[in-house]
Design a protein around this motif. Structure first.
Motif, PDB file in Angstrom:
ATOM      1  N   LEU A 128       7.694   7.974   3.583  1.00 20.40           N
ATOM      2  CA  LEU A 128       6.305   8.240   3.929  1.00 20.40           C
ATOM      3  C   LEU A 128       6.218   9.395   4.933  1.00 20.40           C
ATOM      4  O   LEU A 128       5.395  10.309   4.778  1.00 20.40           O
ATOM      5  CB  LEU A 128       5.685   6.965   4.508  1.00 20.40           C
ATOM      6  N   PRO A 158       0.603  12.474  -0.586  1.00 16.06           N
ATOM      7  CA  PRO A 158       1.745  11.960   0.174  1.00 16.06           C
ATOM      8  C   PRO A 158       2.052  10.476  -0.058  1.00 16.06           C
ATOM      9  O   PRO A 158       3.224  10.101  -0.177  1.00 16.06           O
ATOM     10  CB  PRO A 158       1.349  12.211   1.629  1.00 16.06           C
ATOM     11  N   LEU A 159       1.020   9.646  -0.161  1.00 16.32           N
ATOM     12  CA  LEU A 159       1.280   8.213  -0.361  1.00 16.32           C
ATOM     13  C   LEU A 159       1.944   7.997  -1.724  1.00 16.32           C
ATOM     14  O   LEU A 159       2.936   7.270  -1.844  1.00 16.32           O
ATOM     15  CB  LEU A 159      -0.034   7.433  -0.248  1.00 16.32           C
ATOM     16  N   PHE A 185      -1.677   4.471  -7.082  1.00 21.54           N
ATOM     17  CA  PHE A 185      -1.984   5.165  -5.831  1.00 21.54           C
ATOM     18  C   PHE A 185      -2.402   6.614  -6.096  1.00 21.54           C
ATOM     19  O   PHE A 185      -3.258   7.153  -5.407  1.00 21.54           O
ATOM     20  CB  PHE A 185      -0.795   5.124  -4.866  1.00 21.54           C
TER      21      PHE A 185
END
Lengths: 422, 422
Positions: free
Chosen positions: A185, A160-161, A381
């Motif tokens: 987000l 998700p990030l 990320f």
């Protein structure tokens, strides 16, 4: 800022949470269905290898599906990026079912493609649909579309990030703006939860514990300088692999268009090249997604994390397969093949550089993708979300170096250049 | 991009690595000296508590040091940010020794301040010096200054990736541009290695293993939704704490300036307020840096990671101490006090919200800082570098939420707003 303005921020956040909620739930559910169907298609083909011979015919079907029903949805991810930058002809609802169907067809018959294009287009077209229903103004529609990309990307990979950062970063080259971050987000988290609630699981990758090496002043220094230099050298290769990939998709499209004047014959030619390559290779390792193994010992993304899990030129084979598949009109996106190319190239380079194989497979996994999509921050990320935070610094070095060496074009032609790379 | 352009990128990268090398080594060495002196000063004060009574006199010394030798270096971090945006009067060499000396004086006599201002100014002024020696043009000078910030920040906290991202992100509100990233990353890595090579260690913080809670569909869902909601609620409080902090520094400065017409008396008044507050409190917990404990059971940043390690209003006390110290002219920066405020507020909120204490202390640690400096991305990376990648998603949610609620001013007035927060 006056005190009461804090209430208006809370109101904004609640408003966006409510607005993105249905998009994220619907996108997450569509992605869950897509991942389930994709898995079925891939494993069905494993049991019925002759399906590959129908790939040229499948290409004709995909061609006419888009020709008859596609409107402007053929433009794919670029259409969504374009619409976020400047409101144009709009994103049609049909984009979502069309890309879902054609991606499944591509994989069922052995085309070498990915799934992020599908995810992004499902998210984007659902977001556009709700944007029209909610009668949002242009600026809110842009935020909504960005949230749609985040939902699709976050859900399909279970990150998700990364999904949220990718949605902001993919819009332009060389900069990132924070305006849509909270909605993005929220959307990617809710979509990711939705996929999980449907019982769909994502592939788990692991970096083996890396043997502690004794190097210069290793008691004192926090990082291994030699390892960093190796990472930079490998990342230059990863960037060049992205550069080659993006260039080949473009060039093969141009050449096929020139050589074959009848458009529906282009996917036929593409399919036949894939069949021919598979005969040359003698195995079907480079077909389709490359995540689950067709047989024990097949070269897949997870196998590339171990010594001997990839051949020296696996990355080049996968590049040829995927660029041919996509340039001739098959669907699905580039990202999972880019993971494959990166992980196998990382495997090869780890031998040349005498470096830890699983770490370099992981670096390739994220860095080739970072270079080809110009999203080094999102890929850093992704490294952290998939492989853990211990190597965050090396992930960043690899992604940004590959980004610098991948050229200004990338696989998304709609990206505008805000800050040139050099 | 032509093929041979890849050589020019390699040339650029080598050029920048060579250019930032001396800056990073010198900055890292200066930071190592600074951290060693700071540690000596803090522990000397622990053994000689009466030094606090000399804080007003120390304030006069700092005032006249800047008055006599400071030129424009009093502007501190804002001067460096201004110079990167637009070339102005230049950054004087004397900035580095002056800020180092005055920060040590501040901490020796018990002023409540940080150390990142010192680090950034040391890095920036060394970078400016080399920029002049190398006769760099304006655009290269900007990259050099950004690398200087990265080197200083990365070295002082032992977080090279955070240092590089911070240096790019602190320049403006609401966006980040990638142009100086490679030089900044190189500079902060080399500076961090240099500090370590001098034998200086950083504080280690740990998030305890968080007890697995059973929640709705917890077998299926990848994240704990209730925990995410708690994180958002806490992050709104963290953002408001940043907002209060930035506002108070500004307001106290204005009030002191109005009430006390003789300028050198302002630090005297500030010092006397700190002495008075310490009498009211009955302990010296909120003086100086707040990392090492003055006595067993003192409230420090590490103690806030455990239940009972902070009082309910510790965060407010530290806010009052630090804003008074800095607004009256003492030196050192805001970041470590912001860590302290965040960690203790996180400790308090974890009780109110029935949430894991070490996790919420960590979230506060990074989020109050993210709000006050408008650097949510750098702070997300700081969370990953200091506390590990497992909670990366929660770190990002906390930092970006706090960022939204901290207002547009922040502690660095030189930041320009590129994308408004709402």
């Amino acid at each position: 800022m006056k005190k009461f303005e804090h209430y208006s921020i809370i109101k904004q956040l609640l408003r966006w949470t409510i607005l993105v909620f249905p998009i994220a739930i619907l996108t997450g559910s569509a992605i869950a269905l897509f991942l389930w169907l994709l898995n079925q298609a891939i494993h069905y083909r494993f049991g019925h290898q002759w399906l590959l011979f129908l790939l040229p015919a499948a290409g004709i079907v995909i061609y006419f599906l888009y020709r008859l029903f596609g409107k402007n949805s053929e433009k794919g991810n670029n259409l969504i990026i374009d619409e976020i930058r400047e409101h144009g002809e709009g994103i049609p609802k049909r984009m979502a079912p069309l890309i879902l169907l054609t991606t499944i067809i591509t994989h069922l018959f052995g085309g070498s493609a990915g799934r992020e294009g599908t995810a992004v287009q499902i998210g984007g077209s659902i977001a556009a649909m709700f944007g029209r229903w909610f009668r949002l103004n242009e600026s809110d529609t842009r935020v909504m579309l960005t949230a749609g990309i985040a939902a699709g990307f976050g859900a399909v990979f279970g990150t998700p990030l990364t999904g949220a950062i990718f949605a902001l970063e993919v819009l332009a080259i060389g900069s990132i703006r924070y305006n849509a971050l909270f909605p993005a987000l929220m959307a990617s988290i809710i979509a990711d939860i939705t996929v999980a609630a449907w019982g769909i699981h994502h592939t788990a990758y692991h970096i083996d514990i890396i043997p502690h090496q004794i190097y210069f002043m290793s008691d004192l220094l926090p990082v291994d300088l030699l390892l960093i230099i190796k990472v930079i050298v490998a990342a230059i290769a990863f960037g060049l692999a992205s550069f080659i990939f993006s260039g080949m998709v473009h060039e093969i499209k141009v050449i096929l268009g020139k050589v074959i004047p009848i458009k529906w014959l282009i996917p036929v030619a593409g399919g036949m090249i894939i069949i021919g390559l598979t005969y040359i290779n003698g195995n079907q390792d480079y077909l389709s997604l490359g995540v689950d193994p067709q047989y024990p010992g097949a070269i897949t993304i997870p196998s590339a994390f171990h010594a001997g899990g990839a051949d020296t030129w696996s990355w080049l084979w996968k590049t040829i397969y995927t660029t041919t598949t996509l340039a001739s009109g098959f669907k699905g996106g580039e990202v999972t093949p880019l993971f494959y190319i990166g992980a196998t190239l990382g495997n090869t380079l780890s031998q040349l550089l005498n470096a830890p194989v699983s770490l370099f497979a992981a670096l390739g996994f994220i860095a080739v993708f970072a270079g080809a999509t110009n999203t080094p921050l999102a890929c850093t990320f992704m490294g952290i979300e998939l492989f853990g935070g211990e190597y965050a610094l090396l992930f960043a070095i690899a992604c940004f170096t590959a980004y610098l060496f991948s050229g200004h074009s990338g696989i998304y032609s709609a990206q505008t250049i805000i800050v040139p790379k050099f």
